[in-house]
Scaffold this active site. Structure first.
Site, short mmCIF file in Angstrom:
data_model
loop_
_atom_site.label_atom_id
_atom_site.label_comp_id
_atom_site.label_asym_id
_atom_site.label_seq_id
_atom_site.Cartn_x
_atom_site.Cartn_y
_atom_site.Cartn_z
CB THR A 47 -1.02 -0.18 1.35
OG1 THR A 47 -0.28 0.23 2.36
CG2 THR A 47 -1.96 -1.30 1.01
N GLY A 48 1.78 1.34 0.09
CA GLY A 48 3.13 2.80 -0.06
C GLY A 48 3.66 2.56 -0.89
CG ASP A 101 5.40 -9.26 2.96
OD1 ASP A 101 5.62 -9.58 4.10
OD2 ASP A 101 4.17 -9.65 2.20
CB THR A 145 0.93 -8.17 7.75
OG1 THR A 145 1.25 -8.19 6.65
CG2 THR A 145 2.13 -6.64 7.66
CG ASN A 178 9.70 -12.97 10.81
OD1 ASN A 178 9.83 -13.53 10.94
ND2 ASN A 178 8.71 -12.74 9.43
CE LYS A 190 15.84 -13.10 22.71
NZ LYS A 190 15.59 -14.52 22.82
CE1 TYR A 201 -4.43 -3.09 10.51
CE2 TYR A 201 -6.43 -1.68 11.68
CZ TYR A 201 -4.45 -1.74 11.12
OH TYR A 201 -4.33 -0.41 11.44
CE LYS A 232 -1.68 -3.35 13.07
NZ LYS A 232 -0.73 -2.63 12.30
NE ARG A 251 -6.91 4.75 5.59
CZ ARG A 251 -5.53 4.17 6.36
NH1 ARG A 251 -5.87 3.80 7.65
NH2 ARG A 251 -4.63 4.47 5.79
N1 UDP Z 1 -17.16 5.59 5.09
C1 UDP Z 1 -17.28 6.85 4.67
N2 UDP Z 1 -17.72 6.58 3.37
C2 UDP Z 1 -15.51 6.95 2.38
C3 UDP Z 1 -15.48 5.57 3.50
C4 UDP Z 1 -15.59 5.48 4.99
O1 UDP Z 1 -18.91 7.32 4.90
O2 UDP Z 1 -16.01 7.12 1.49
C5 UDP Z 1 -16.99 5.61 6.87
C6 UDP Z 1 -16.66 4.67 7.12
O3 UDP Z 1 -17.77 3.47 7.07
C7 UDP Z 1 -15.98 4.74 8.55
C8 UDP Z 1 -16.19 5.80 9.09
O4 UDP Z 1 -15.71 6.25 7.19
O5 UDP Z 1 -17.96 4.58 9.50
C9 UDP Z 1 -14.39 5.55 9.06
O6 UDP Z 1 -14.02 5.08 7.25
P1 UDP Z 1 -12.62 4.34 7.69
O7 UDP Z 1 -12.24 3.31 6.15
O8 UDP Z 1 -11.62 5.90 7.29
O9 UDP Z 1 -11.44 4.14 8.81
P2 UDP Z 1 -11.81 2.84 9.89
O10 UDP Z 1 -13.47 2.44 9.52
O11 UDP Z 1 -10.87 1.49 10.06
O12 UDP Z 1 -12.22 3.70 11.00
#
Ligand code: UDP
Length: 310
Positions: A24-25, A45, A81, A88, A94, A134, A138, A175
């Protein structure tokens, strides 16, 4: 976040090894560093054993796709990951006697039942759902860090990072902040998932990087929340972005993804106590910088496409 950390350490005169599988980077974010004498890039990776020649003092484990769309595209790799990758890097730490920091996440709180999430809150995570690879990944990474810190003599640090945004985020990341800004700048309707009443707290990347560096330098081995406690609904965010970009686009509602957390807001009193840290960049200010960056990025992309077409 990785490119911002590299930039900061190079500015401070450190030798930086950037190790990334480029899942993704973007190489574009680090090409400006290729001329710096203290910079080295290794494409790798961390799911595979990591061996790096020479001295290493500190390791920041920032690995893992973090956008739901991206980490759900290959859920087994996401979990690997977080688990095998963390293991890893802990072995490497260490071996080298290096201090190591885990970028954990607010996702370990799942869909929280409490409105302010402190480090003591144990979370409400669905182990069998689309976010589990995920969230649970984590969580096990935190456990591994804690074990290596408590019983293997490794100096470990754990940052629980809440939603972070800023320049260098892939326009296609998926996001909410990048989606809204890119949509608004292209006069495409802003996509709100569900009613838009769910909340998130958004931290600007420079604040977050500062928190990470302070945590690494501190003595705190237990998890510390890092995020901006300002809490906004997605509707509020959409309206802010629409206003600031002066877009002609409107808002459309799309289905809410399964297990989408309804609320998220960090209690950062521990970060204030042990790190003397608090975010300084307000949402409007950070959005302004980020919008400017995307404007330039999208126009550079358009120019590149035009040149190819000539
Ligand atoms: N979200 C949204 N429209 C978008 C992308 C995300 O309304 O185009 C909403 C998503 O459903 C969530 C919030 O925004 O409630 C944050 O989503 P994001 O994917 O940024 O991060 P995360 O859910 O992992 O906090």
């Amino acid at each position: 976040m990785g490119s911002h950390l590299c930039q900061r350490f190079l500015n401070e005169g450190h030798q930086v090894i950037c190790l990334d599988n480029l899942q993704t980077g973007s190489i574009r974010n680090i090409t400006p560093f290729f001329d710096a004498s203290g910079f080295r890039f290794i494409e790798h990776d961390i799911c595979e054993p990591v061996s790096v020649a020479g001295r290493i003092d500190e390791i920041y484990n920032m690995a893992c796709a973090a956008s739901p769309g991206r980490y759900q595209a290959d859920p087994i790799h996401t979990s690997r990951t977080c688990f095998q990758g963390a293991l890893n890097l802990l072995e490497l730490a260490k071996d080298k006697g290096a201090r190591i920091l885990l970028s954990s996440t607010s996702e370990i709180y799942g869909d929280p039942e409490v409105s302010l999430q402190s480090e003591e809150y144990r979370g409400s995570v669905n182990t069998c759902g689309p976010r589990a690879c995920y969230d649970e990944g984590k969580r096990i990474a935190e456990t591994l860090f804690w074990e290596f810190g408590a019983h293997q003599g490794v100096e470990t640090r754990i940052a629980r990072i809440f939603n972070t945004y800023g320049p260098n985020m892939d326009p296609e990341d998926g996001r909410v902040v990048s989606n809204f800004i890119v949509q608004a700048l292209q006069d495409q309707d802003l996509t709100i998932y569900g009613t838009g009443e769910q909340t998130r707290s958004f931290c600007f990347v420079s604040d977050l990087v500062d928190g990470l560096v302070r945590l690494m330098a501190s003595d705190e081995k237990m998890p510390v929340n890092l995020g901006n406690p300002g809490e906004f609904t997605m509707l509020e965010l959409a309206r802010k972005v629409a206003k600031m970009t002066r877009t002609r686009a409107g808002i459309v509602h799309k289905p809410l993804p399964q297990d989408d957390p309804r609320q998220r807001r960090p209690d950062i009193s521990k970060a204030a106590d042990v790190l003397g840290w608090a975010p300084e960049v307000a949402l409007e200010q950070g959005l302004e910088t980020t919008i400017d960056w995307y404007r330039e990025r999208l126009s550079a992309d358009r120019e590149a496409v035009a040149q190819v077409g000539q």
